[in-house]
Scaffold this motif. Structure first.
Motif, short mmCIF file in Angstrom:
data_model
loop_
_atom_site.label_atom_id
_atom_site.label_comp_id
_atom_site.label_asym_id
_atom_site.label_seq_id
_atom_site.Cartn_x
_atom_site.Cartn_y
_atom_site.Cartn_z
N ARG A 174 43.22 40.16 41.05
CA ARG A 174 43.34 38.76 40.63
C ARG A 174 43.12 38.72 39.13
N TYR A 175 43.81 37.82 38.46
CA TYR A 175 43.81 37.82 37.00
C TYR A 175 42.38 37.74 36.42
N SER A 176 41.53 36.93 37.08
CA SER A 176 40.18 36.71 36.55
C SER A 176 39.36 38.00 36.50
N GLU A 177 39.78 39.02 37.24
CA GLU A 177 39.02 40.27 37.25
C GLU A 177 39.14 41.04 35.93
N ILE A 178 40.17 40.72 35.15
CA ILE A 178 40.35 41.46 33.90
C ILE A 178 39.12 41.28 33.01
N ASP A 179 38.71 40.00 32.85
CA ASP A 179 37.57 39.75 31.97
C ASP A 179 36.28 40.33 32.53
N LEU A 180 36.16 40.30 33.86
CA LEU A 180 34.96 40.90 34.48
C LEU A 180 34.87 42.38 34.14
N VAL A 181 36.00 43.05 34.20
CA VAL A 181 36.01 44.50 33.92
C VAL A 181 35.71 44.75 32.43
N ILE A 182 36.35 43.96 31.57
CA ILE A 182 36.14 44.16 30.13
C ILE A 182 34.66 43.96 29.78
N GLU A 183 34.09 42.89 30.33
CA GLU A 183 32.70 42.59 30.02
C GLU A 183 31.76 43.70 30.51
N ALA A 184 31.99 44.13 31.76
CA ALA A 184 31.13 45.19 32.31
C ALA A 184 31.30 46.48 31.51
N ALA A 185 32.52 46.78 31.11
CA ALA A 185 32.78 48.02 30.37
C ALA A 185 32.05 47.98 29.03
N ARG A 186 32.08 46.79 28.41
CA ARG A 186 31.38 46.67 27.11
C ARG A 186 29.87 46.80 27.31
N ASN A 187 29.36 46.11 28.33
CA ASN A 187 27.91 46.18 28.59
C ASN A 187 27.43 47.60 28.81
N LEU A 188 28.23 48.36 29.54
CA LEU A 188 27.81 49.71 29.91
C LEU A 188 28.32 50.77 28.95
N ILE A 231 31.32 51.99 28.82
CA ILE A 231 32.12 52.98 29.57
C ILE A 231 33.58 52.53 29.51
N LYS A 232 34.46 53.43 29.18
CA LYS A 232 35.88 53.06 29.14
C LYS A 232 36.41 52.95 30.57
N PRO A 233 36.88 51.76 30.94
CA PRO A 233 37.34 51.62 32.33
C PRO A 233 38.71 52.26 32.52
N ARG A 234 38.99 52.61 33.76
CA ARG A 234 40.35 53.06 34.12
C ARG A 234 40.89 51.97 35.03
N ILE A 235 41.96 51.34 34.55
CA ILE A 235 42.40 50.10 35.19
C ILE A 235 43.77 50.27 35.84
N GLY A 236 43.94 49.56 36.96
CA GLY A 236 45.26 49.43 37.57
C GLY A 236 45.60 47.95 37.68
N PHE A 237 46.86 47.62 37.63
CA PHE A 237 47.30 46.24 37.90
C PHE A 237 47.98 46.23 39.25
N ARG A 238 47.62 45.28 40.09
CA ARG A 238 48.41 45.13 41.33
C ARG A 238 49.47 44.07 41.09
N ALA A 239 50.71 44.43 41.32
CA ALA A 239 51.82 43.50 41.08
C ALA A 239 52.15 42.74 42.36
N LYS A 240 52.43 41.45 42.17
CA LYS A 240 52.89 40.63 43.30
C LYS A 240 54.41 40.74 43.29
N LEU A 241 54.96 41.41 44.26
CA LEU A 241 56.42 41.60 44.24
C LEU A 241 57.13 40.45 44.93
N GLU A 242 58.37 40.24 44.51
CA GLU A 242 59.21 39.27 45.21
C GLU A 242 59.77 39.91 46.47
N SER A 243 60.01 41.21 46.40
CA SER A 243 60.57 41.90 47.57
C SER A 243 59.55 41.81 48.69
N ARG A 244 60.06 41.54 49.87
CA ARG A 244 59.15 41.37 51.00
C ARG A 244 59.24 42.55 51.95
#
Ligand code: PLP
Length: 662
Positions: free
Chosen positions: A175-189, A191-204
């Protein structure tokens, strides 16, 4: 007359198709399990195994697990990808991960981690508790640990810190809001995060779980969110953290075409993100969804799939390669999150039949019994006149008369005795019609009605809601068949009724070669002989979705490894006792017993109960509370009873590492 044989049983139950080489019928007329699909590596007679387990103190219903089947599935999936990669000269590698949600049982996950080591199979966590399991069990630095699902700060910080343990961990933004959660936690700790994006596809996707895909699906970033997310990461200095693109279009994808469409769309997104600056994007995670051919029909019907493992792997590799080549993007490593396809085959529930109800009537009705009402007379006439020529019309009339009889009874124009006579005559009529219809060449709806009415009910010692909840929840069909007597013709057509007092607790739809049938061919019960039925391919999703309807708990389960010289029982996990199930609902054994004792004392005082009756009642109560939630024959004392009360999850009653020579 044709003699029945095991080949006929194989064709009837279609076992050679859905069994995928793991299950077959042997010459003894029992189900043979070949966990490695290579008889030289060992196989086991399921009926003999169940007899042996019962002798050792296990009880039916019993869930039998074959970890070697999981091992074989893990190998097959990885080798299908390795083969495609080398054939297409694809530039990336293959990395599988097992989504724990599909079956979280500890012994199974441990086995998956152990067997997966040779192909660097990783784990996928869809929640915080699953992450905790994955972190503790997975220590292969080559294997990926993919973090999906809803995340809070604690989830993210735990995942980040685990990188320092050497875990190969990627946090997927669902979910989009998780980006800031990850950035904030990474800065606090720091630690460079390793991130993936989950795409919402139109194909069903296709099949029952189609809602997991499409623009309204619960998880994933839309095209706009993917673009702004990428820009956001860039602005915050985290662009090189973006390593993976993920999508998941639902479980049990039935058609290869849906997989192709989603791959094309996802590969385009991957290539675009790469050209927008995500140069460290090097994993494409194609999610789960690899299906299982539950009915063996190899079609895109919802209980089947129209592709093989190899075709799936070829398609993934080919489609991704094609788009990446067009867009001049390096081929990403391919990650799969196949769960169902890895574990569905590995477990079989074996249950016993407690009794039957057969609506067929062998008695000849006598005319003089049916003179007390016009409807009775008419029905008797129909019975007598029924023949091939008037079959359809007569059946329609008689079913109508039966409906009328219910209304007449309610209105007071028929008494209970007359209603009982109608019931018996109707059964006799249907029995006669059934015999007549056997000779007909063309099927009619009237024949279906007769057959449906005459289905024999097989009362079965298990709970559908506990052991196969998808049967009820999403009309999933699992292969069901007797595990023995397969050299004998199954003369009955039955339905399976479970132990719950819920009218939905039944199976009355069964797999068929090209269709679904509304009854299953089963045998007549023999006096004093158990009749065991197996429900197969239950290894994915069923156990954890199972519930305590009517307080039927977990069944006993065993893990059986098969070797060339026999089999070995690795783990025996005791099913729930009544006491444990009651405990989940906050009932306390001692206070229940105290209350019953008090009532017994009062009844004694009033003379309603004798002392011996009171003793017997209390003994039954105590024994039942300590016993299995399912029906037990004669209260057999098991040699493997638990020494102490163990907790529900991961309870290991006893580890018997015993070799049974064949
Ligand atoms: N990955 C994700 C994100 C899922 O939601 C699921 C389950 O639906 C899976 C993987 C596993 O899917 P399957 O068991 O169909 O392979």
């Amino acid at each position: 007359m044709d003699v029945w044989n095991t080949q006929k049983s194989s064709a009837l139950y279609n076992i050679d198709n859905w069994g995928a080489g793991y299950f077959k019928i042997n010459d003894r007329g029992t189900v043979q399990v070949n966990p490695s699909r290579d008889p030289d590596l060992g196989s086991v007679d399921l009926k003999e195994l169940v007899d042996d387990l019962i002798e050792r103190g296990s009880r039916t219903p019993i869930l039998v697990r074959f970890p070697n089947i999981v091992q074989s599935r893990i190998r097959d999936l990885a080798s299908a990808f390795h083969k495609s990669i080398s054939e297409y000269q694809y530039g990336g590698n293959y990395r599988g991960v097992y989504p724990i949600k599909v079956n979280q049982q500890r012994f199974l996950v441990e086995e998956i981690v152990r067997y997966g080591a040779e192909t660097n199979l990783g784990l996928e966590a869809g929640s915080k508790p699953e992450l905790l399991v994955a972190l503790a069990l997975m220590d292969n630095p080559e294997a990926l640990l993919i973090c999906n699902g809803f995340k809070d700060e604690e989830y993210i910080e735990t995942a980040l810190l685990a990188q320092k343990l050497g875990r190969n961990i990627i946090i997927v933004i669902d979910r989009y809001s998780e980006i800031d959660l990850v950035i904030e936690a990474a800065r606090n700790l720091n630690i460079k995060p390793r991130i993936g994006f989950r795409a919402k596809l139109e194909s069903r996707g296709s099949g029952k779980w189609v809602e997991s895909s499409g623009i309204n699906s619960k998880f994933g970033l839309s095209a706009r969110e993917l673009v702004t997310g990428l820009e956001h990461l860039e602005r915050e200095g985290f662009l090189t953290s973006l390593e993976l693109l993920h999508f998941h279009i639902g479980s049990q994808i039935t058609a290869l075409r849906s997989i192709k469409e989603s791959l094309v769309e996802a590969s385009r997104i991957f290539a675009e993100l790469y050209h927008m600056g995500a140069k460290n994007l090097h994993y494409l995670d194609v999610g789960g969804g690899l299906g299982v051919d539950y009915d063996g029909s190899q079609t895109n019907w919802e209980n089947s799939i129209n592709y093989s493992l190899q075709e799936y792997a070829n398609d993934v590799i080919y489609q991704v390669m094609n788009i990446c080549d067009q867009k001049k993007v390096p081929h990403p490593h391919i990650v799969t999150e196949a769960g169902r396809a890895l574990v569905a085959y590995h477990s079989v529930l074996v249950f016993d039949i407690l009794g039957i109800h057969d609506p067929k009537c062998s008695e000849e009705p006598i005319e003089t019994d049916y003179q007390s009402h016009d409807l009775l007379k008419k029905l008797f006439q129909e019975y007598q006149d029924l023949g091939a020529k008037n079959f359809n019309e007569s059946v329609q009339d008689v079913f109508k008369m039966r409906d009328d009889s219910t209304s007449l009874f309610s209105l007071g124009f028929l008494n209970l005795k007359q209603r009982a006579l109608i019931e018996r005559l109707f059964q006799a009529y249907c029995t006669k019609a059934y015999k007549l219809a056997k000779a007909f060449k063309k099927r009619t709806p009237e024949m279906d009605s007769i057959e449906q009415f005459l289905r024999v009910s097989y009362y079965s010692n298990f709970s559908l809601f506990q052991s196969a909840p998808d049967t009820w929840a999403v009309d999933q069909l699992f292969p069901i068949m007797p595990i023995h007597r397969l050299g004998e013709e199954p003369s009955e057509r039955g339905i399976i009724l479970d132990l719950t007092c819920d009218s939905d607790g039944k199976v009355d739809q069964f797999i068929d070669v090209h269709d679904v049938k509304n009854s299953l061919e089963l045998h007549k019960l023999k006096d004093g002989e158990p009749y065991y039925v197996g429900m197969f391919l239950l290894g994915a999703y069923q156990e954890i979705l199972g519930d305590l309807h009517n307080l039927f708990g977990d069944t006993d389960s065993v893990h059986v490894s098969v070797t060339p010289s026999g089999y070995q029982i690795d783990h025996v996990v005791e099913g729930d006792s009544v006491n444990e199930v009651l405990g989940y609902l906050e009932y306390d054994r001692l206070s229940l017993l105290r209350r019953l004792r008090e009532s017994a004392e009062k009844a004694l005082e009033k003379g309603h109960l004798t002392k011996s009756e009171s003793r017997l009642l209390l003994r039954h109560y105590e024994e039942a509370i300590a016993g299995y939630t399912y029906l037990e024959k004669g209260g057999v004392e098991s040699s493997l009873r638990p020494v102490e009360s163990l907790r529900r999850i991961g309870r290991e009653r006893e580890v018997v590492v015993e070799q049974k020579a064949e």
